[in-house]
Scaffold this motif. Structure first.
Motif, short mmCIF file in Angstrom:
data_model
loop_
_atom_site.label_atom_id
_atom_site.label_comp_id
_atom_site.label_asym_id
_atom_site.label_seq_id
_atom_site.Cartn_x
_atom_site.Cartn_y
_atom_site.Cartn_z
N TYR A 108 3.02 -8.14 -3.85
CA TYR A 108 2.02 -7.08 -3.91
C TYR A 108 2.40 -6.09 -5.01
CZ TYR A 108 0.33 -8.82 0.57
OH TYR A 108 -0.19 -9.61 1.56
N PRO A 109 2.29 -6.53 -6.27
CA PRO A 109 2.69 -5.63 -7.36
C PRO A 109 1.79 -4.40 -7.44
CG PRO A 109 1.58 -7.58 -8.23
CD PRO A 109 1.75 -7.80 -6.75
N THR A 110 2.37 -3.31 -7.91
CA THR A 110 1.60 -2.07 -8.01
C THR A 110 0.78 -2.00 -9.29
OG1 THR A 110 3.52 -0.94 -8.94
CG2 THR A 110 3.20 -0.76 -6.55
N SER A 111 1.05 -2.89 -10.23
CA SER A 111 0.25 -2.95 -11.45
C SER A 111 0.19 -4.39 -11.93
CB SER A 111 0.83 -2.04 -12.53
OG SER A 111 2.12 -2.50 -12.90
N GLY A 112 -0.75 -4.64 -12.81
CA GLY A 112 -0.90 -5.98 -13.35
C GLY A 112 -1.69 -6.88 -12.41
N LEU A 114 -2.75 -9.49 -9.59
CA LEU A 114 -2.25 -9.77 -8.24
C LEU A 114 -2.21 -11.28 -8.01
CD1 LEU A 114 -4.34 -7.16 -6.22
CD2 LEU A 114 -1.92 -7.03 -6.80
N ARG A 156 0.24 -0.93 1.64
CA ARG A 156 1.04 -1.35 0.49
C ARG A 156 2.00 -0.26 0.06
NH1 ARG A 156 -3.30 -4.41 -3.33
NH2 ARG A 156 -3.77 -6.10 -1.90
N HIS A 160 5.98 -0.85 0.25
CA HIS A 160 6.84 -0.72 -0.93
C HIS A 160 7.96 0.27 -0.67
CE1 HIS A 160 5.19 -3.15 -4.22
NE2 HIS A 160 4.02 -2.99 -3.63
#
Length: 190
Positions: A108-112, A114, A156, A160
């Motif tokens: 679950y990346p915060t940017s870029g 998914l 999320r 994190h």
């Protein structure tokens, strides 16, 4: 016999990469570290996973497989109590982040972009909120779409935080309870 050996090497490589990522994060999933842990040479790693991004994608795929497996085998929750259902789903997600702190940020990346599995996770969440909306369990003015977006954002963020610092798990309960109260109407609890 050769296919079995190739499959065993792939599984050892994936297991090693998964363990390293869980413990130390995906940045630690280097060719050297994975090959050493799996007891194979670098050409085997490249044969099975290609470059670094292929290796990380395979690890994230394995993590989502575990995530959905845990959801499938989770203890049943009282469907009559929407607050309990939401809280149990939240707690299961947070437990996963705590169990796999190095992998969660890659899932679950915060940017870029998914990973594609995030769509499946979101669809399951939305389906649950659609049911609650149809049952009249959401607070006035709260739609299934709004509830889904609010819960995803909060979940999320908290996941994190607990993955980075497990001492934040008390924060999880506070945010969970506030969000459940904000989304689910009082009559749904009766």
């Amino acid at each position: 016999m050769l296919q079995k050996t190739a499959g065993d090497a792939r599984e050892r490589l994936l297991a090693a990469a998964f363990e390293i990522a869980t413990r130390d994060g995906v940045d630690a999933v280097s060719t050297r570290a994975v090959c050493t842990a799996a007891g194979v040479q670098a050409p085997s790693l490249y044969h099975h996973f290609g470059d670094r991004s292929g290796r990380i994608r395979a690890v994230v795929d394995a993590a989502f497989k575990e995530y959905f497996h845990r959801k499938d085998i989770a203890a049943p929750v009282d469907d009559a109590d929407p607050r309990a259902r939401l809280a149990a789903g939240w707690d299961a997600h947070i437990a996963f982040a705590l169990a796999y702190p190095g992998l969660y940020p890659a899932m679950y990346p915060t940017s870029g972009p998914l990973p594609s599995q995030v769509e499946r996770s979101g669809a399951l969440l939305r389906a649950g909120f659609d049911e609650l909306e149809q049952a009249g369990a959401l607070r006035p003015g709260i739609t299934a779409a709004l509830a889904t977006n609010a819960l995803r954002a909060a979940l999320r963020g908290v996941a994190h935080a607990v993955a980075a610092s497990p001492d934040n798990d008390a924060t999880s309960a506070v945010v969970r309870d506030a969000l459940v109260h904000a989304l689910v109407g009082d009559r749904a609890h009766n």
